[in-house]
Design an enzyme around this catalytic site. Sequence first.
Site, PDB file in Angstrom:
ATOM      1  CB  THR A 105       5.854  58.819  69.083  1.00 29.30           C
ATOM      2  OG1 THR A 105       5.462  57.920  68.026  1.00 29.30           O
ATOM      3  CG2 THR A 105       5.840  58.090  70.424  1.00 29.30           C
ATOM      4  CG  ASP A 199      -9.244  59.640  60.200  1.00 29.97           C
ATOM      5  OD1 ASP A 199      -8.988  58.457  59.919  1.00 29.97           O
ATOM      6  OD2 ASP A 199      -8.986  60.157  61.299  1.00 29.97           O
TER       7      ASP A 199
HETATM    8  C1  PRP Z   1      -0.538  60.570  57.335  1.00 31.92           C
HETATM    9  C2  PRP Z   1      -0.182  61.021  55.933  1.00 31.92           C
HETATM   10  C3  PRP Z   1       1.291  60.745  55.871  1.00 31.92           C
HETATM   11  C4  PRP Z   1       1.746  61.022  57.285  1.00 31.92           C
HETATM   12  C5  PRP Z   1       2.406  62.362  57.305  1.00 31.92           C
HETATM   13  O1  PRP Z   1      -0.702  59.193  57.369  1.00 31.92           O
HETATM   14  O2  PRP Z   1      -0.906  60.366  54.931  1.00 31.92           O
HETATM   15  O3  PRP Z   1       1.603  59.402  55.510  1.00 31.92           O
HETATM   16  O4  PRP Z   1       0.564  61.028  58.093  1.00 31.92           O
HETATM   17  O5  PRP Z   1       2.959  62.624  58.536  1.00 31.92           O
HETATM   18  P1  PRP Z   1       4.522  62.752  58.773  1.00 31.92           P
HETATM   19  O6  PRP Z   1       5.060  63.609  57.692  1.00 31.92           O
HETATM   20  O7  PRP Z   1       4.607  63.418  60.130  1.00 31.92           O
HETATM   21  O8  PRP Z   1       5.116  61.368  58.796  1.00 31.92           O
HETATM   22  P2  PRP Z   1      -1.114  58.390  58.678  1.00 31.92           P
HETATM   23  O9  PRP Z   1       0.118  57.912  59.377  1.00 31.92           O
HETATM   24  O10 PRP Z   1      -2.068  59.197  59.500  1.00 31.92           O
HETATM   25  O11 PRP Z   1      -1.790  57.094  58.121  1.00 31.92           O
HETATM   26  P3  PRP Z   1      -3.049  56.905  57.129  1.00 31.92           P
HETATM   27  O12 PRP Z   1      -2.564  57.309  55.758  1.00 31.92           O
HETATM   28  O13 PRP Z   1      -3.296  55.458  57.241  1.00 31.92           O
HETATM   29  O14 PRP Z   1      -4.189  57.757  57.608  1.00 31.92           O
END
Ligand code: PRP
Length: 204
Positions: A105, A199
């Site tokens: 989502t 990642d």
């Molecule tokens: C990534 C990134 C942000 C988010 C951005 O984190 O570091 O926090 O996605 O996406 P958005 O603007 O659509 O919310 P992720 O949720 O992949 O987690 P991680 O930092 O643990 O890899």
Amino acid sequence: MLHILNHPLGAHLLARLRDRTTPPAAFRALSYQVSLLLAVEATRGLATRDQVVETPLETITARVLARPLVIVPILRAGLGMVQPFTDLFPDISVGHVGLERDHATALPRSYYQKLPPLAGAHVLVVDPMLATGGSAVQALDVLRAAGATELSLVCIVSSPEGVRAVEAAHPAVPIFTAALDRELNEKKYILPGLGDFGDRLYGT
Ligand code: PRP
Ligand code: URA
């Protein structure tokens, strides 16, 4: 309230961050370096107060930072931006907000929160990727609810959609970013972007 880093070194570092062949060790070093430039930009407008200082020759009224600073990385990728801030501002307090985007989502799920006192502080939220803006808006909501009144958002790569979402929900929060990219793909990844920051930072 969008500030885009305009520095040749910033562009150079970003090109290497975007390069798919950059390995995690170099990616971490580049994240540090570009975040250092962003830290300088994002703190340019901090309030100062007068303080009397005696140099070896005279007494002067100097300027020192007026308010406590707090940095809040959005876990986990935001951790890659913290050290330049703690190096530049040794007295800064560090809070943590854990959010993870659901792969299907793209909506953020909260899994952790630990915050220092926020009243009267300038709070810098750091997250390298501003994609849909869902994570940043949720983090800013949490921090406002916890008493933060003066907030800034610092990102490395932002999308137009993410900037619009933050501006709609938190119009008073300035956004500092090293790049404003073109768009999101169907999986809500930033194009051209640099892939999944977390990642690449941690080699997962
Ligand atoms: C990534 C990134 C942000 C988010 C951005 O984190 O570091 O926090 O996605 O996406 P958005 O603007 O659509 O919310 P992720 O949720 O992949 O987690 P991680 O930092 O643990 O890899
Ligand atoms: N999170 C990332 O790490 N990269 C993107 O492009 C979008 C969200």
